[in-house]
Design a protein around this motif. Structure first.
Motif, PDB file in Angstrom:
ATOM      1  N   TYR A  22      -2.482  -2.769  -0.994  1.00 40.83           N
ATOM      2  CA  TYR A  22      -1.288  -2.086  -1.493  1.00 40.83           C
ATOM      3  C   TYR A  22      -0.041  -2.933  -1.271  1.00 40.83           C
ATOM      4  N   GLN A  25       0.102  -5.637  -3.783  1.00 35.62           N
ATOM      5  CA  GLN A  25       0.552  -5.134  -5.088  1.00 35.62           C
ATOM      6  C   GLN A  25       2.074  -4.987  -5.114  1.00 35.62           C
ATOM      7  N   LEU A  26       2.634  -4.457  -4.041  1.00 36.44           N
ATOM      8  CA  LEU A  26       4.085  -4.298  -3.976  1.00 36.44           C
ATOM      9  C   LEU A  26       4.785  -5.653  -3.994  1.00 36.44           C
ATOM     10  N   GLU A  27       4.240  -6.587  -3.253  1.00 38.04           N
ATOM     11  CA  GLU A  27       4.814  -7.937  -3.173  1.00 38.04           C
ATOM     12  C   GLU A  27       4.954  -8.557  -4.561  1.00 38.04           C
ATOM     13  N   GLN A  28       3.965  -8.327  -5.416  1.00 35.27           N
ATOM     14  CA  GLN A  28       3.988  -8.885  -6.770  1.00 35.27           C
ATOM     15  C   GLN A  28       5.136  -8.315  -7.617  1.00 35.27           C
ATOM     16  N   LYS A  29       5.640  -7.157  -7.246  1.00 37.52           N
ATOM     17  CA  LYS A  29       6.711  -6.499  -7.998  1.00 37.52           C
ATOM     18  C   LYS A  29       8.112  -6.940  -7.569  1.00 37.52           C
ATOM     19  N   ILE A  30       8.196  -7.733  -6.493  1.00 37.25           N
ATOM     20  CA  ILE A  30       9.494  -8.082  -5.923  1.00 37.25           C
ATOM     21  C   ILE A  30       9.832  -9.533  -6.233  1.00 37.25           C
ATOM     22  N   GLU A  31      10.924  -9.704  -6.946  1.00 37.57           N
ATOM     23  CA  GLU A  31      11.401 -11.053  -7.258  1.00 37.57           C
ATOM     24  C   GLU A  31      11.942 -11.696  -5.977  1.00 37.57           C
ATOM     25  N   GLU A  99       0.517   5.886  -2.873  1.00 38.10           N
ATOM     26  CA  GLU A  99       1.557   5.906  -3.907  1.00 38.10           C
ATOM     27  C   GLU A  99       2.097   7.317  -4.126  1.00 38.10           C
ATOM     28  N   THR A 115      12.032   1.804  -3.722  1.00 40.40           N
ATOM     29  CA  THR A 115      11.746   0.506  -4.340  1.00 40.40           C
ATOM     30  C   THR A 115      10.462  -0.056  -3.732  1.00 40.40           C
ATOM     31  N   ALA A 116       9.906  -1.070  -4.365  1.00 41.02           N
ATOM     32  CA  ALA A 116       8.715  -1.729  -3.834  1.00 41.02           C
ATOM     33  C   ALA A 116       9.002  -2.294  -2.436  1.00 41.02           C
ATOM     34  N   GLN A 117      10.188  -2.855  -2.245  1.00 40.30           N
ATOM     35  CA  GLN A 117      10.562  -3.396  -0.938  1.00 40.30           C
ATOM     36  C   GLN A 117      10.598  -2.289   0.115  1.00 40.30           C
TER      37      GLN A 117
END
Length: 130
Positions: A22, A25-31, A99, A115-117
């Motif tokens: 999980y 997955q979140l890491e991939q969403k954070i620029e 989630e 947020t994902a972060q």
């Protein structure tokens, strides 16, 4: 006894893998991702906000500060089992449930989806408390 140790080890490995998956997955969403932080997660988890029902609330209002103990829902009085995966092996075992509850709880406390972060920081905090 060996079977008990094997089952406990398997459960620990299971929630660690799901949590890691999980968080990945979140890491991939954070620029420009720079990592998740348990201290930020603690701030998110313990800070009080005007919740969706117009009352001051934090995550600790329902989950308490000791994540190894059961607590009561702030609004309904319903018992909430321990949030810690070590105290409650059912916790953090399914991404779908992680989630669902993060979305619901952020909306209850912050009146918005996290947020994902923020979600990653909160999960990191929860895992650090074990």
């Amino acid at each position: 006894m060996r079977l008990f140790i094997f089952i406990c080890t398997a459960l620990t490995f299971s929630f660690a893998n799901v949590s890691d998956d999980y968080l990945s997955q979140l890491e991939q969403k954070i620029e420009n991702f720079k990592g998740f932080d348990a201290k930020r997660g603690e701030t998110i988890f313990t800070s009080t906000h005007m919740g969706k029902k117009g009352k001051a609330i934090s995550c600790t209002s329902c989950h308490g500060t000791n994540l190894n103990e059961s607590h009561k829902n702030f609004f309904t009085g319903k018992v909430i089992e321990p949030l810690s995966p070590k105290a409650n092996p059912e916790r953090l075992t399914k991404i779908k449930n992680i989630e669902k509850w993060l979305m619901r709880n952020f909306k209850d406390v912050y009146n918005r989806e996290g947020t994902a972060q923020e979600k990653g920081d909160v999960i990191t905090y929860i895992l650090s408390k074990d």
